[in-house]
Write a protein that holds these residues in place. Sequence first.
Motif, short mmCIF file in Angstrom:
data_model
loop_
_atom_site.label_atom_id
_atom_site.label_comp_id
_atom_site.label_asym_id
_atom_site.label_seq_id
_atom_site.Cartn_x
_atom_site.Cartn_y
_atom_site.Cartn_z
N UNK A 1 0.85 -1.19 0.00
CA UNK A 1 0.00 0.00 0.00
C UNK A 1 0.88 1.23 0.00
N UNK A 2 0.63 2.11 -0.94
CA UNK A 2 1.34 3.39 -0.97
C UNK A 2 0.34 4.49 -0.67
N UNK A 3 0.76 5.42 0.19
CA UNK A 3 -0.12 6.49 0.63
C UNK A 3 0.45 7.83 0.20
N UNK A 4 -0.42 8.70 -0.21
CA UNK A 4 -0.01 10.03 -0.63
C UNK A 4 -0.91 11.06 0.03
N UNK A 5 -0.34 11.85 0.89
CA UNK A 5 -1.10 12.89 1.60
C UNK A 5 -0.99 14.22 0.86
N UNK A 6 -2.05 14.98 0.94
CA UNK A 6 -2.07 16.29 0.30
C UNK A 6 -3.04 17.21 1.04
N UNK A 7 -2.99 18.49 0.68
CA UNK A 7 -3.95 19.44 1.23
C UNK A 7 -3.40 20.39 2.26
N UNK A 8 -2.14 20.21 2.64
CA UNK A 8 -1.56 21.12 3.61
C UNK A 8 -1.32 22.49 3.02
N UNK A 9 -0.92 23.41 3.88
CA UNK A 9 -0.65 24.75 3.41
C UNK A 9 -0.52 25.72 4.56
N UNK A 10 -0.46 26.99 4.21
CA UNK A 10 -0.37 28.07 5.18
C UNK A 10 -1.75 28.70 5.34
N UNK A 11 -2.25 28.68 6.56
CA UNK A 11 -3.57 29.24 6.84
C UNK A 11 -3.47 30.14 8.06
N UNK A 12 -4.53 30.89 8.30
CA UNK A 12 -4.58 31.75 9.48
C UNK A 12 -5.35 31.06 10.59
N UNK A 13 -5.07 31.47 11.80
CA UNK A 13 -5.80 30.93 12.95
C UNK A 13 -7.29 31.15 12.75
N UNK A 14 -8.05 30.11 13.04
CA UNK A 14 -9.49 30.17 12.86
C UNK A 14 -9.98 29.61 11.54
N UNK A 15 -9.08 29.43 10.60
CA UNK A 15 -9.45 28.87 9.30
C UNK A 15 -9.70 27.37 9.40
N UNK A 16 -10.20 26.82 8.31
CA UNK A 16 -10.41 25.38 8.19
C UNK A 16 -9.53 24.82 7.07
N UNK A 17 -9.26 23.54 7.17
CA UNK A 17 -8.42 22.89 6.17
C UNK A 17 -8.82 21.43 6.10
N UNK A 18 -8.81 20.87 4.90
CA UNK A 18 -9.09 19.44 4.74
C UNK A 18 -7.89 18.77 4.10
N UNK A 19 -7.35 17.80 4.80
CA UNK A 19 -6.26 17.00 4.28
C UNK A 19 -6.83 15.75 3.64
N UNK A 20 -6.17 15.29 2.60
CA UNK A 20 -6.57 14.05 1.92
C UNK A 20 -5.40 13.09 1.89
N UNK A 21 -5.72 11.84 1.86
CA UNK A 21 -4.70 10.80 1.75
C UNK A 21 -5.26 9.71 0.85
N UNK A 22 -4.60 9.51 -0.28
CA UNK A 22 -5.07 8.54 -1.26
C UNK A 22 -4.14 7.34 -1.26
N UNK A 23 -4.72 6.17 -1.28
CA UNK A 23 -3.96 4.93 -1.23
C UNK A 23 -3.98 4.22 -2.57
#
Length: 121
Positions: free
Chosen positions: A1-23
């Motif tokens: 199984x190989x996993x690849x994470x994505x979706x990170x970044x620079x955000x401000x406090x209070x913001x929302x973020x969704x990370x993804x990981x595809x296998x």
Amino acid sequence: VQLRASGGGLVQAGDSLTLSCTASGRAFSNYVMGWFRQTPGKEREFVAVISGRGGTTRYADSVKGRGTVSRDNAKNTVYLQMNSLKPEDTAVYFCAAGPAFTTTSRTYNYWGQGTQVTVSS
């Protein structure tokens, strides 16, 4: 199984973020999927875990109420949505796959490469 994470970044406090990981590979639904995070000089820290079919989840106290882990087995993908982000959420976030529903990193067999999340105040 190989996993690849994505979706990170620079955000401000209070913001929302969704990370993804595809296998890649087969039988994604056979794996428990976990999210962990790590900052320099510290051990990898448990964030969230979801069972193979998605019916059971668990969260670290530090993200409880702000984080939601979910998965789409048809897309071989697991997600981590983080709301109300805080500067202390800044870390490299890793997804991991394993056979058991645990919060312990050493029980996971497969790891993604990590994605950086930086929360500015």
